[in-house]
Design an enzyme around this catalytic site. Structure first.
Site, PDB file in Angstrom:
ATOM      1  N   HIS A   1     -36.164  -8.578  -1.805  1.00  0.00           N
ATOM      2  CA  HIS A   1     -37.448  -8.070  -2.276  1.00  0.00           C
ATOM      3  C   HIS A   1     -38.457  -9.213  -2.159  1.00  0.00           C
ATOM      4  CE1 HIS A   1     -40.280  -5.653  -4.396  1.00  0.00           C
ATOM      5  NE2 HIS A   1     -40.296  -6.392  -5.479  1.00  0.00           N
TER       6      HIS A   1
ATOM      7  N   VAL B   1     -34.674  -6.221 -12.995  1.00  0.00           N
ATOM      8  CA  VAL B   1     -35.993  -5.938 -12.415  1.00  0.00           C
ATOM      9  C   VAL B   1     -36.788  -7.241 -12.213  1.00  0.00           C
ATOM     10  CG1 VAL B   1     -38.127  -4.607 -12.714  1.00  0.00           C
ATOM     11  CG2 VAL B   1     -35.988  -3.721 -13.628  1.00  0.00           C
ATOM     12  N   THR B   2     -36.527  -8.205 -13.073  1.00  0.00           N
ATOM     13  CA  THR B   2     -37.291  -9.460 -13.073  1.00  0.00           C
ATOM     14  C   THR B   2     -37.251 -10.149 -11.703  1.00  0.00           C
ATOM     15  OG1 THR B   2     -36.675  -9.700 -15.393  1.00  0.00           O
ATOM     16  CG2 THR B   2     -37.503 -11.684 -14.286  1.00  0.00           C
TER      17      THR B   2
ATOM     18  N   ARG C   1     -46.133 -11.921 -11.504  1.00  0.00           N
ATOM     19  CA  ARG C   1     -46.950 -12.781 -10.630  1.00  0.00           C
ATOM     20  C   ARG C   1     -48.412 -12.762 -11.007  1.00  0.00           C
ATOM     21  NH1 ARG C   1     -46.127 -11.577  -4.478  1.00  0.00           N
ATOM     22  NH2 ARG C   1     -45.656  -9.434  -5.069  1.00  0.00           N
TER      23      ARG C   1
HETATM   24  N1  LIG Z   1     -38.117  -5.699  -8.826  1.00  0.00           N
HETATM   25  C1  LIG Z   1     -39.334  -5.226  -8.663  1.00  0.00           C
HETATM   26  O1  LIG Z   1     -39.589  -4.499  -7.719  1.00  0.00           O
HETATM   27  C2  LIG Z   1     -40.406  -5.549  -9.667  1.00  0.00           C
HETATM   28  C3  LIG Z   1     -41.559  -4.750  -9.770  1.00  0.00           C
HETATM   29  C4  LIG Z   1     -42.497  -5.056 -10.748  1.00  0.00           C
HETATM   30  C5  LIG Z   1     -42.309  -6.152 -11.595  1.00  0.00           C
HETATM   31  N2  LIG Z   1     -41.202  -6.921 -11.433  1.00  0.00           N
HETATM   32  C6  LIG Z   1     -40.952  -8.072 -12.303  1.00  0.00           C
HETATM   33  O2  LIG Z   1     -40.569  -7.601 -13.593  1.00  0.00           O
HETATM   34  C7  LIG Z   1     -40.912  -8.586 -14.569  1.00  0.00           C
HETATM   35  C8  LIG Z   1     -41.690  -7.928 -15.700  1.00  0.00           C
HETATM   36  O3  LIG Z   1     -42.933  -7.464 -15.222  1.00  0.00           O
HETATM   37  P1  LIG Z   1     -44.004  -6.825 -16.251  1.00  0.00           P
HETATM   38  O4  LIG Z   1     -45.146  -6.413 -15.433  1.00  0.00           O
HETATM   39  O5  LIG Z   1     -43.335  -5.858 -17.142  1.00  0.00           O
HETATM   40  O6  LIG Z   1     -44.379  -8.138 -17.099  1.00  0.00           O
HETATM   41  P2  LIG Z   1     -44.944  -8.182 -18.608  1.00  0.00           P
HETATM   42  O7  LIG Z   1     -45.470  -9.556 -18.814  1.00  0.00           O
HETATM   43  O8  LIG Z   1     -45.837  -7.030 -18.860  1.00  0.00           O
HETATM   44  O9  LIG Z   1     -43.626  -7.988 -19.506  1.00  0.00           O
HETATM   45  C9  LIG Z   1     -42.593  -8.927 -19.565  1.00  0.00           C
HETATM   46  C10 LIG Z   1     -42.110  -8.978 -21.002  1.00  0.00           C
HETATM   47  O10 LIG Z   1     -40.922  -9.800 -21.069  1.00  0.00           O
HETATM   48  C11 LIG Z   1     -40.930 -10.396 -22.351  1.00  0.00           C
HETATM   49  N3  LIG Z   1     -39.978 -11.494 -22.428  1.00  0.00           N
HETATM   50  C12 LIG Z   1     -40.119 -12.760 -21.927  1.00  0.00           C
HETATM   51  N4  LIG Z   1     -39.013 -13.477 -22.235  1.00  0.00           N
HETATM   52  C13 LIG Z   1     -38.168 -12.661 -22.899  1.00  0.00           C
HETATM   53  C14 LIG Z   1     -36.877 -12.819 -23.474  1.00  0.00           C
HETATM   54  N5  LIG Z   1     -36.215 -13.998 -23.403  1.00  0.00           N
HETATM   55  N6  LIG Z   1     -36.313 -11.770 -24.096  1.00  0.00           N
HETATM   56  C15 LIG Z   1     -36.968 -10.584 -24.185  1.00  0.00           C
HETATM   57  N7  LIG Z   1     -38.205 -10.371 -23.663  1.00  0.00           N
HETATM   58  C16 LIG Z   1     -38.795 -11.397 -23.035  1.00  0.00           C
HETATM   59  C17 LIG Z   1     -42.397 -10.811 -22.527  1.00  0.00           C
HETATM   60  O11 LIG Z   1     -42.689 -11.080 -23.897  1.00  0.00           O
HETATM   61  C18 LIG Z   1     -43.130  -9.593 -21.972  1.00  0.00           C
HETATM   62  O12 LIG Z   1     -43.456  -8.657 -22.988  1.00  0.00           O
HETATM   63  C19 LIG Z   1     -41.671  -9.689 -13.816  1.00  0.00           C
HETATM   64  O13 LIG Z   1     -40.791 -10.733 -13.480  1.00  0.00           O
HETATM   65  C20 LIG Z   1     -42.138  -8.972 -12.553  1.00  0.00           C
HETATM   66  O14 LIG Z   1     -42.376  -9.863 -11.486  1.00  0.00           O
HETATM   67  C21 LIG Z   1     -40.260  -6.635 -10.500  1.00  0.00           C
END
Ligand SMILES: NC(=O)c1ccc[n+]([C@@H]2O[C@H](COP(=O)([O-])OP(=O)(O)OC[C@H]3O[C@@H](n4cnc5c(N)ncnc54)[C@H](O)[C@@H]3O)[C@@H](O)[C@H]2O)c1
Length: 318
Positions: A174, A117-118, A81
């Site tokens: 969530h 997680v996404t 986000r």
């Molecule tokens: N469930 C939860 O409680 C929770 C908590 C924190 C973050 N999140 C979510 O987790 C996700 C990741 O967060 P982040 O802070 O690590 O983001 P980030 O941008 O640091 O990392 C995401 C990574 O995914 C990679 N990526 C994108 N498409 C891809 C694909 N097709 N194959 C492989 N890799 C790919 C990107 O290149 C990037 O390096 C987000 O959607 C975020 O909202 C969820």
């Protein structure tokens, strides 16, 4: 040695690898679409090994074939986000990423437990389940542990006690409609309803609901990742070591809590096969209604994804 792969080597993914390496949980694979990046991070990790005293294998790759035969695959691929965005704003973009990733996971690691997680989390779990064709218990989402640890921290801070003595339970999707359960939240066995006024509990509940946004606004770019990665690691450990821990996770429901065909946060027993059972708590009318409202929001978002998928398929055919 067990094998855990982490798809998406950004903030949450790389921090998860860090925690798992330090605990020597399994051999680890980092995958990302950014060329070279996961390979660079894996080199950085193995070079820390002699100092931090771990010697698990850590490999980075841009090729999904490297996740072959993993026991657990953690999916963090997607966009985080930005300030002012809700998790639902991420829906369509991240769903297409999860569709692609789930196909790769089904090809190369068909027997793994997938930990999603996404965001928006509960909908992404549903997408992963449907696209991978995995057994229902093999797909599980991380959110409840994070929401609960945030609630624990805020309670401990308010009471001036050690956070380790606080055990909290947060159910539901969530999102801003998550359902913290003060009745099941205790400080060394004492329900917080005995220790804090209703107004104070309500303000801590509200801060927990907005706990993710509070951090997003302060960071300016990206979202929280240390506590999220710690929460993911807890789930990976439970599966790899078959500990049967009961942890709040996003699980697929088939009638539990009166909810059908939806992922939502509930207490679940985690073991080597994933979600071994869902624990049904007795809820008050107000708690049940809050859980139903939260699940309804998840269901609506699932329908938005299903409609987008149908029209994408029709577009391809047309
Ligand atoms: N469930 C939860 O409680 C929770 C908590 C924190 C973050 N999140 C979510 O987790 C996700 C990741 O967060 P982040 O802070 O690590 O983001 P980030 O941008 O640091 O990392 C995401 C990574 O995914 C990679 N990526 C994108 N498409 C891809 C694909 N097709 N194959 C492989 N890799 C790919 C990107 O290149 C990037 O390096 C987000 O959607 C975020 O909202 C969820």
């Amino acid at each position: 040695m067990n094998k855990v792969s982490v798809i998406g080597s950004g903030n949450v993914g790389a921090t998860t690898v860090n925690y798992l390496a330090e605990k020597k949980t399994a051999d680890l694979v980092l995958v990302d679409i950014i060329e070279g990046m996961p390979i660079g991070k894996s080199l950085d990790f193995v070079q820390s090994g002699p100092i931090r005293r771990y010697d698990v294998e850590i490999v980075g790759s841009n090729d999904f074939a490297s996740i072959r035969d993993s026991d657990v695959v953690v999916v963090t691929a997607g966009l985080p986000r930005k300030p002012g965005m809700t998790r639902e704003d991420l829906l369509i973009k991240n769903a297409s990423i999860i569709e692609r990733v789930s196909e790769e996971v089904a090809t190369y690691a068909p027997n793994c437990v997938m930990i999603i997680v996404t965001n928006p989390l509960d909908v992404m779990c549903y997408v992963a389940l449907k696209v991978s064709g995995f057994a229902l218990k093999k797909v599980v989402g991380m959110a409840g542990i994070l929401d609960s640890t945030r609630f624990c921290y805020f309670i401990a801070e308010e009471l001036g006690v050690h956070p380790l003595d606080v055990t909290a339970l947060v159910l539901g999707g969530h999102g801003d409609q998550m359902v913290p359960l003060p009745r099941y939240t205790v400080v060394s066995g004492i329900p917080i309803t005995e220790l804090l006024s209703e107004e104070t509990i309500e303000s801590l509940v509200e801060r927990t609901r907005k706990g993710g946004a509070e951090i997003v606004n302060l960071l300016k770019t990206g979202s929280a990742f240390y506590a999220p990665a710690a929460s993911v690691s807890e789930m990976v450990e439970a599966v790899i070591r078959d500990t049967k821990r009961i942890l709040p996770c996003s699980a697929y429901l088939r009638g539990e809590y009166g909810l059908e065909d939806v992922f939502v946060g509930v207490p679940a027993k985690l073991g080597k096969d994933g979600v071994e059972s869902v624990i049904e708590l007795s809820l008050s009318k107000k708690e049940r209604e809050a859980l139903e409202a939260s699940a309804l929001t998840v269901r609506k978002n699932i329908e938005i994804w299903e409609a987008a998928r149908r029209s994408a398929k029709a577009g391809v055919k047309g």
